[in-house]
Design a protein around this motif. Structure first.
Motif, PDB file in Angstrom:
ATOM      1  N   LYS A 193      -0.186  12.822   5.462  1.00 37.06           N
ATOM      2  CA  LYS A 193       0.269  12.592   6.840  1.00 37.06           C
ATOM      3  C   LYS A 193       1.010  11.253   6.965  1.00 37.06           C
ATOM      4  O   LYS A 193       0.639  10.383   7.754  1.00 37.06           O
ATOM      5  CB  LYS A 193      -0.901  12.659   7.816  1.00 37.06           C
ATOM      6  N   VAL A 194       2.035  11.101   6.160  1.00 39.91           N
ATOM      7  CA  VAL A 194       2.794   9.847   6.178  1.00 39.91           C
ATOM      8  C   VAL A 194       3.711   9.811   7.404  1.00 39.91           C
ATOM      9  O   VAL A 194       4.005  10.841   8.015  1.00 39.91           O
ATOM     10  CB  VAL A 194       3.665   9.679   4.908  1.00 39.91           C
ATOM     11  N   ASP A 195       4.157   8.600   7.739  1.00 44.19           N
ATOM     12  CA  ASP A 195       5.108   8.458   8.830  1.00 44.19           C
ATOM     13  C   ASP A 195       6.525   8.787   8.368  1.00 44.19           C
ATOM     14  O   ASP A 195       7.280   9.427   9.087  1.00 44.19           O
ATOM     15  CB  ASP A 195       5.037   7.029   9.384  1.00 44.19           C
ATOM     16  N   ALA A 206       6.333  -3.635  12.813  1.00 41.00           N
ATOM     17  CA  ALA A 206       5.822  -3.715  14.184  1.00 41.00           C
ATOM     18  C   ALA A 206       4.375  -4.210  14.176  1.00 41.00           C
ATOM     19  O   ALA A 206       3.515  -3.701  14.892  1.00 41.00           O
ATOM     20  CB  ALA A 206       5.923  -2.346  14.873  1.00 41.00           C
ATOM     21  N   GLY A 207       4.122  -5.181  13.305  1.00 38.82           N
ATOM     22  CA  GLY A 207       2.789  -5.748  13.251  1.00 38.82           C
ATOM     23  C   GLY A 207       1.790  -4.931  12.464  1.00 38.82           C
ATOM     24  O   GLY A 207       0.643  -5.340  12.307  1.00 38.82           O
ATOM     25  N   ARG A 208       2.196  -3.802  11.968  1.00 41.70           N
ATOM     26  CA  ARG A 208       1.260  -2.970  11.205  1.00 41.70           C
ATOM     27  C   ARG A 208       1.595  -3.048   9.718  1.00 41.70           C
ATOM     28  O   ARG A 208       2.764  -3.000   9.335  1.00 41.70           O
ATOM     29  CB  ARG A 208       1.362  -1.520  11.676  1.00 41.70           C
ATOM     30  N   PRO A 209       0.559  -3.159   8.872  1.00 42.31           N
ATOM     31  CA  PRO A 209       0.838  -3.212   7.434  1.00 42.31           C
ATOM     32  C   PRO A 209       1.344  -1.868   6.920  1.00 42.31           C
ATOM     33  O   PRO A 209       1.063  -0.829   7.514  1.00 42.31           O
ATOM     34  CB  PRO A 209      -0.526  -3.526   6.827  1.00 42.31           C
ATOM     35  N   ILE A 210       2.097  -1.924   5.823  1.00 41.52           N
ATOM     36  CA  ILE A 210       2.550  -0.676   5.190  1.00 41.52           C
ATOM     37  C   ILE A 210       1.483  -0.208   4.212  1.00 41.52           C
ATOM     38  O   ILE A 210       0.981  -0.994   3.412  1.00 41.52           O
ATOM     39  CB  ILE A 210       3.853  -0.897   4.396  1.00 41.52           C
ATOM     40  N   GLU A 211       1.158   1.060   4.292  1.00 44.10           N
ATOM     41  CA  GLU A 211       0.347   1.666   3.241  1.00 44.10           C
ATOM     42  C   GLU A 211       1.278   2.560   2.433  1.00 44.10           C
ATOM     43  O   GLU A 211       1.825   3.520   2.960  1.00 44.10           O
ATOM     44  CB  GLU A 211      -0.796   2.488   3.846  1.00 44.10           C
ATOM     45  N   LEU A 212       1.464   2.205   1.163  1.00 37.32           N
ATOM     46  CA  LEU A 212       2.423   2.937   0.327  1.00 37.32           C
ATOM     47  C   LEU A 212       1.697   4.031  -0.451  1.00 37.32           C
ATOM     48  O   LEU A 212       0.691   3.772  -1.100  1.00 37.32           O
ATOM     49  CB  LEU A 212       3.098   1.967  -0.643  1.00 37.32           C
ATOM     50  N   ALA A 218       0.963  -9.000  14.620  1.00 36.12           N
ATOM     51  CA  ALA A 218       0.922  -9.347  16.033  1.00 36.12           C
ATOM     52  C   ALA A 218      -0.140  -8.551  16.787  1.00 36.12           C
ATOM     53  O   ALA A 218      -0.660  -8.990  17.796  1.00 36.12           O
ATOM     54  CB  ALA A 218       2.280  -9.083  16.657  1.00 36.12           C
ATOM     55  N   SER A 219      -0.458  -7.387  16.263  1.00 37.27           N
ATOM     56  CA  SER A 219      -1.337  -6.519  17.024  1.00 37.27           C
ATOM     57  C   SER A 219      -2.797  -6.866  16.788  1.00 37.27           C
ATOM     58  O   SER A 219      -3.133  -7.639  15.902  1.00 37.27           O
ATOM     59  CB  SER A 219      -1.098  -5.088  16.597  1.00 37.27           C
ATOM     60  N   GLY A 220      -3.647  -6.246  17.540  1.00 33.70           N
ATOM     61  CA  GLY A 220      -5.075  -6.518  17.455  1.00 33.70           C
ATOM     62  C   GLY A 220      -5.685  -5.905  16.210  1.00 33.70           C
ATOM     63  O   GLY A 220      -5.014  -5.223  15.445  1.00 33.70           O
ATOM     64  N   PRO A 221      -6.956  -6.169  15.983  1.00 32.04           N
ATOM     65  CA  PRO A 221      -7.636  -5.627  14.814  1.00 32.04           C
ATOM     66  C   PRO A 221      -7.733  -4.099  14.923  1.00 32.04           C
ATOM     67  O   PRO A 221      -7.688  -3.542  16.013  1.00 32.04           O
ATOM     68  CB  PRO A 221      -9.015  -6.274  14.883  1.00 32.04           C
ATOM     69  N   GLY A 222      -7.857  -3.479  13.775  1.00 30.88           N
ATOM     70  CA  GLY A 222      -8.014  -2.032  13.759  1.00 30.88           C
ATOM     71  C   GLY A 222      -6.694  -1.304  13.894  1.00 30.88           C
ATOM     72  O   GLY A 222      -6.675  -0.097  14.064  1.00 30.88           O
ATOM     73  N   GLU A 223      -5.578  -2.026  13.829  1.00 27.24           N
ATOM     74  CA  GLU A 223      -4.275  -1.365  13.915  1.00 27.24           C
ATOM     75  C   GLU A 223      -4.069  -0.509  12.672  1.00 27.24           C
ATOM     76  O   GLU A 223      -4.227  -0.964  11.548  1.00 27.24           O
ATOM     77  CB  GLU A 223      -3.173  -2.426  14.027  1.00 27.24           C
ATOM     78  N   ARG A 224      -3.731   0.715  12.897  1.00 25.74           N
ATOM     79  CA  ARG A 224      -3.537   1.662  11.807  1.00 25.74           C
ATOM     80  C   ARG A 224      -2.296   1.275  10.998  1.00 25.74           C
ATOM     81  O   ARG A 224      -1.276   0.912  11.579  1.00 25.74           O
ATOM     82  CB  ARG A 224      -3.337   3.039  12.421  1.00 25.74           C
ATOM     83  N   PRO A 225      -2.370   1.332   9.673  1.00 26.74           N
ATOM     84  CA  PRO A 225      -1.163   1.027   8.903  1.00 26.74           C
ATOM     85  C   PRO A 225      -0.100   2.105   9.081  1.00 26.74           C
ATOM     86  O   PRO A 225      -0.402   3.223   9.464  1.00 26.74           O
ATOM     87  CB  PRO A 225      -1.661   0.996   7.453  1.00 26.74           C
ATOM     88  N   ILE A 226       1.141   1.711   8.792  1.00 26.53           N
ATOM     89  CA  ILE A 226       2.233   2.689   8.720  1.00 26.53           C
ATOM     90  C   ILE A 226       2.215   3.268   7.313  1.00 26.53           C
ATOM     91  O   ILE A 226       2.225   2.523   6.335  1.00 26.53           O
ATOM     92  CB  ILE A 226       3.579   2.001   8.982  1.00 26.53           C
ATOM     93  N   LYS A 227       2.163   4.573   7.233  1.00 24.87           N
ATOM     94  CA  LYS A 227       2.082   5.198   5.904  1.00 24.87           C
ATOM     95  C   LYS A 227       3.472   5.632   5.452  1.00 24.87           C
ATOM     96  O   LYS A 227       4.145   6.374   6.159  1.00 24.87           O
ATOM     97  CB  LYS A 227       1.193   6.432   5.969  1.00 24.87           C
ATOM     98  N   LEU A 228       3.854   5.176   4.270  1.00 31.19           N
ATOM     99  CA  LEU A 228       5.148   5.561   3.724  1.00 31.19           C
ATOM    100  C   LEU A 228       4.950   6.318   2.418  1.00 31.19           C
ATOM    101  O   LEU A 228       4.226   5.860   1.528  1.00 31.19           O
ATOM    102  CB  LEU A 228       6.007   4.321   3.472  1.00 31.19           C
TER     103      LEU A 228
END
Lengths: 481, 293, 320
Positions: free
Chosen positions: A160-162, A130-136, A85-95
């Protein structure tokens, strides 16, 4: 309760107004906090709790309002690719996924990792978190508590994971937890142990995706006692995991009017078990066993050789045979015995949409093995916890308005999770409804009891969530953040 | 169950354990005795034997006897090959230096474990016994295959003993063990003897692994316990003393079984361990070794 | 005859401590904590090296001394609510007492028998920690941070959650262990220990009671190992039977051998190198044990005396 109302709002609102929503939530949380003693406790322990999952085939969510809209959307179109849903350049969520790739936990670790990757893929396909991809990010802890703590540090300060999640073995969880607390990193374990709910850990450690051993044992005990026998002997590994079973099942037996005929601990380094079987009293009606580790199959087989056809009723935790083909040589003897299962291994035994979807995405055959390799049997009674934990992270991030790893956002995440009561059955929660207890940071769910029929596990009973409840022994919500 | 049959069962179990242990420890004893090195990877050869048994069994699934026989013959040969390679690539180049060998064999242990974990996986896997029957005693049932394992181990022990005492190669081994330089002077190809001993030690462990796998399952970390127990047996029995190794294995296997009848099991293990340690303190050279070893 | 370390040697070793002291200002947070942990474990290896490197006694049971420290500190905090300093003292004392008791018995043996006897005592200690699960927390272990109060010295308060406190406490431990082992090596006692390592029979003929000297070495070694264990428990809040398992007996042996047996700098270099080999390779590959294994084999083939040992052999023979 504050969150019940809160969750009614659509996720779009959450995406658009993260900050204001958070402040709304925080004032709500403050109110809830003030009312904790009277409201929350009373509601959970009293009779006013919402009807828990009935043991039939009716899988209506107990609290309709609690179902998030995104979850509903996902259920309507499973697998549909939704553009973030969010605009380009949205930072992924890091897990950060703390994996047992080596060490004694490697057998479980492989399936935990596969489940995690499958869930991440699904979540990213339906629009991420929340519109952000997961980076595993996966790090091996070697199933060692020292390395586990190091991995948590690496997640917090280097990657620096979430959020960090996914640990199974108790000693790794307990060794890592203090560091997660000190580094203020939310740490969601999938460990089955009672260490979270016992209050031994800290505010940052949760176990929302998998029920704990105490609730499992509590849930199954009355059915087992009523149907299999009241004079019980318990065989358990002579260390902490075994003691949980000894103590909680022992207490349940006493409460339900049964007797414990004998307690038979097996030392941790044992590789042959026959010499312990003579300690089983001959008037035992019910033999309760739970063994873990590479020797389990030997244990079960030697038990068969020892008893032959003159055996008592036998009930075991599937941990004894998790990942083991029921048709393995030497297991014929288990025919007609009973097992606890967290989630049925055989697809036909629990044919809900959510469970089917989960198995399909994971590549599980109907008999619970990998579709590519029938000998590669899954750990289906445990690994769903990784899947559900990932969806819980998604739900709570979206509800709390969490954006980045700041103390404020993390507090919002933690408080939102603590105030959440239900996670509803569906593709996000294929095992069934979860009742989450904020005080103990622990989920409760239904449990399955299966009988071995034709070398397959056939579900004969499902417990309700109420069966698994116990008085909380701690209140994490009062601990420091 | 009354005490008599219980003790009988413990004795039976202890004997089976002891014979398999003797076979595993014999390999370590040879390596230890002849080459004077501590091979930390010895347990991994045992594990490799077990894993290969699973592999052969799944190769010809439906024919457990064929798979088992293949494993029994080819498994040790493959493991022997690995050992010769390790000897040639590593041990020979560090001149069998005792300290370096410890590090090198720890390295070898990690390499073997990781290869098995990657190719075979982290789960314990079962192998069907080639012959299966249940022996019914009046008080309890017992696995017939276990008795066969005990018999096969005893047979292999005797064969090895004959090979060492009655053959040319055995003579060369014993000569090397007694005095390496002297043996060399008498034309014994010491390097080749070393390679052969290292391979033979590994093969004995592998055979034990193959035999045991229908009882115990194959798991990539299963090598740890046999290594520890073998060490103990070898030292108690006296370095390179084959008869001592056998007797020590019997003592340890049977004590373990009997003590577990009377004490809570973990405490029993503590007591058994301390007992063995004290035996060594009183007789540092082992029960059958030189007093001042 | 008392030898004194030359100015060059003193400067070099003091320099290492200074570098470690200054490094904390520049290290990124992850490596900052890593180094704190490395210094704790390097102290364990320093303790091990006293016995193995300078006395020639190969022990495979040092996990029990480390664990004695871990439990000595951790359990007194958890059950008796000791403060940090008292708990640390309890940890050191536990290591020292256990080493004395084990030494009295085990030193009747030598060579491989000593190796096996220490291994067996350590195994018995490991099983004991499991048996008394009620007190020790067994295999799962215990978290002690909730029971551990911040350390107050005068008007200063130090919280063990603070990375700077972790780092400097670890550095202090390492500096002291390092200094103790250096002082020992250059003391008359240390010369006797080295003589025992080189030829025990001759040392005995010279009139020394080698048993007493070996016992002293064992006690110092055990106390330093216990101190390392106590520090680990205090800084990282976890006690568990893992630290008494055979792995933790092999680790100090490995770190010492990799760094260089009988060298002062070997333990810290070996510990640091092995830490980062595991850390980096597990990030690069699923099969990091292979990398660890290959590194060990390569080290043995080309640096048979360990890193410092090989450097000493080839270039700087004056290194202690």
């Amino acid at each position: 309760m504050a969150t019940d109302n809160d969750t009614d709002k659509s996720p779009t609102e959450a995406d658009d107004l993260p900050v204001s929503r958070r402040s709304v939530f925080r004032s709500a949380a403050a109110l809830a906090g003030a009312a904790v003693a009277g409201g929350v406790v009373g509601r959970y322990l009293g009779n006013s709790q919402p009807a828990a999952a009935p043991a039939g085939d009716d899988h209506k969510p107990p609290v309709q309002g609690a179902k998030s809209a995104s979850a509903q959307a996902a259920e309507q179109v499973p697998g549909r690719i939704v553009k973030p849903a969010s605009g380009p350049g949205e930072r992924p969520i890091k897990l950060g996924f703390q994996a047992h790739r080596t060490g004694i936990g490697a057998g479980y670790g492989g399936w935990y990792e596969r489940t995690t990757r499958a869930a991440v893929k699904v979540i990213n396909e339906i629009g991420g978190i929340a519109g952000r991809p997961i980076e595993l990010i996966v790090e091996d802890d070697g199933t060692d508590p020292k390395r586990g703590a190091e991995v948590v540090e690496k997640f917090a300060t280097q990657h620096k994971v979430d959020f960090a999640f996914g640990t199974l073995f108790s000693h790794v969880v307990i060794g890592s937890a203090p560091r997660a607390g000190e580094l203020k990193l939310p740490y969601l374990v999938v460990s089955e142990g009672y260490h979270v709910a016992s209050g031994a850990l800290n505010r940052y450690v949760f176990q929302p995706g998998l029920s704990d051993v105490r609730s499992q044992v509590t849930a199954i005990s009355s059915w087992v006692m009523d149907n299999l026998g009241k004079k019980a002997t318990i065989i358990f590994p002579d260390y902490a995991f075994g003691y949980n079973h000894r103590d909680f099942f022992g207490a349940a037996v006493a409460k339900l009017g049964g007797t414990i005929k004998a307690l038979i601990p097996i030392p941790p380094t044992e590789s042959s078990f026959t010499k312990y079987f003579p300690k089983i009293p001959s008037d035992t009606e019910l033999l309760y066993h739970v063994m873990v580790g590479p020797g389990v199959l030997t244990f079960v087989r030697e038990m068969g050789e020892y008893f032959g056809s003159k055996r008592p009723q036998i009930f075991g935790f599937i941990d004894s045979l998790e990942g083991v083909d029921m048709a393995s040589p030497g297991l014929e003897f288990l025919e007609g015995t009973y097992f606890w299962e967290g989630l049925p291994r055989y697809a036909g035994e629990y044919p809900t949409r959510g469970h089917k979807f989960y198995r399909e995405k994971l590549g599980l055959s109907d008999s619970g093995a990998s579709v590519d390799d029938a000998k590669d049997v899954s750990n289906n009674s445990h690994m769903f916890g990784c899947w559900e934990t990932l969806f819980i992270i998604k739900e709570i991030v979206e509800q709390s308005g969490y954006r980045e790893a700041t103390p404020r956002d993390r507090e919002a995440f933690i408080e939102t999770l603590e105030n959440t009561r239900w996670f509803n059955e569906g593709i996000e929660h294929p095992q069934g409804h979860k009742m989450f207890i904020g005080k103990t940071h622990q989920s409760h769910s239904q449990q399955f009891i299966s009988k071995v029929v034709d070398q397959k596990l056939k579900v004969v009973h499902r417990t309700s969530i109420e069966d698994s409840l116990y008085e909380p022994e701690t209140d994490y919500t009062k601990r420091a953040l | 169950m009354s005490l008599g049959p219980h003790l009988f069962l413990a004795l039976l179990e202890g004997t089976v354990t002891a014979l398999v242990l003797a076979l595993t420890a014999l390999g370590l004893s040879l390596v230890f005795g002849v080459m004077r090195i501590v091979n930390i990877a010895h347990g991994e050869f045992f594990m490799l034997g077990a894993v290969l048994a699973w592999w052969f069994a799944s190769l010809v699934s439906g024919w457990p006897v064929v798979g088992f026989l293949l494993a029994l013959i080819l498994g040790p040969l493959i493991v022997g090959g690995v050992a010769v390679a390790a000897d040639w690539l590593i041990l020979r180049r560090i001149d069998y230096d005792p300290e370096s060998t410890i590090v090198a064999t720890i390295g070898l242990l990690y390499i073997i474990q990781q290869v098995v974990l990657t190719l075979y996986g982290g789960d314990a896997k079962a192998v069907e016994a080639p012959i299966y029957f249940r022996v019914s005693f009046p008080w309890f049932g017992y696995s017939g295959y276990k008795l066969i394992v005990a018999g096969a181990s005893a047979l292999l022990l005797v064969t090895t003993w004959i090979a060492i005492t009655r053959t040319e190669i055995g003579l060369q081994m014993r000569a090397t063990q007694l005095d390496e330089e002297m043996a060399q002077a008498f034309g014994v190809p010491v390097r080749r003897v070393y390679a052969a001993v290292f391979a033979l030690g590994a093969m004995l462990a592998a055979v034990a692994g193959v035999l045991v796998v229908p009882i115990q399952q194959a798991h990539y970390l299963m090598g740890g316990d046999p290594l520890l127990l073998s060490f103990i047996v070898v030292i108690i029995g006296g370095l390179g003393n084959l008869r001592g190794t056998l007797v020590a294995a019997l003592i340890i296997g049977i004590t373990d079984g009997i003590i577990s009848v009377f004490f809570s099991p973990t405490l029993a293990k503590v007591l058994a361990t301390l007992l063995v340690a004290l035996v060594l303190v009183i007789r540092p050279g082992g029960l059958f070794g030189d007093e001042d070893s | 005859m008392r030898q004194r370390p030359s100015g060059k040697i003193l400067a070099l070793h003091a320099g290492i401590i200074v570098v470690l002291l200054v490094a904390q200002l520049f290290l990124p947070p992850y490596h900052h904590t890593n180094l704190a942990r490395i210094m704790v474990f390097a102290s364990f290896a320093v303790g091990y090296n006293v016995l193995m490197g300078y006395t020639g006694l190969l022990s495979l049971g040092h996990a029990m001394f480390f664990a004695a420290g871990v439990y000595g500190a951790g359990l007194t905090v958890f059950h008796l609510h000791f403060g940090a300093i008292e708990a640390f003292g309890a940890g050191v004392l536990s290591g020292l007492a256990l080493a004395t008791a084990i030494g009295l018995v085990a030193l009747r043996t030598t060579g491989v028998s000593f190796l096996i006897v220490t291994l067996m005592f350590a195994q018995a200690a490991f099983l004991t920690t499991l048996h008394f699960n009620q007190i020790t927390g067994g295999d799962q272990g215990l978290v002690i941070s909730s029971e551990l109060a911040s350390l107050r010295i005068g008007s200063f308060e130090f919280s063990f959650a603070d990375p700077a406190v972790k780092y400097n406490a670890a550095l202090l431990l390492f500096a002291v262990s390092f200094a103790v082992s250096m002082a020992l090596v250059y003391s008359p006692v240390g010369r006797v220990l080295i003589a025992i390592r080189e030829n025990e029979a001759r040392t005995r003929m010279l009139g020394y009671n080698t048993y007493k000297y070996k016992l002293l070495s064992m006690i110092i070694s055990g106390a330093i190992s216990g101190a390392a264990g106590a520090m680990y428990a205090l800084l990282f809040s976890y006690v568990g039977s893992t630290f008494a398992s055979i792995q933790y007996s092999i680790f100090p042996l490995l770190w010492t051998l990799v760094g260089g047996v009988g060298t002062l700098m070997g333990p810290i270099l070996g510990t640091g190198l092995m830490f980062y080999v595991v850390d980096v390779s597990s990030g690069l590959t699923h099969s990091h044990l292979i990398v660890v294994g290959i590194v060990l084999v390569v080290l043995v083939l080309w640096f048979p005396r360990g890193i410092v040992g090989t450097v000493r052999e080839r270039w700087f023979p004056w290194l202690p």
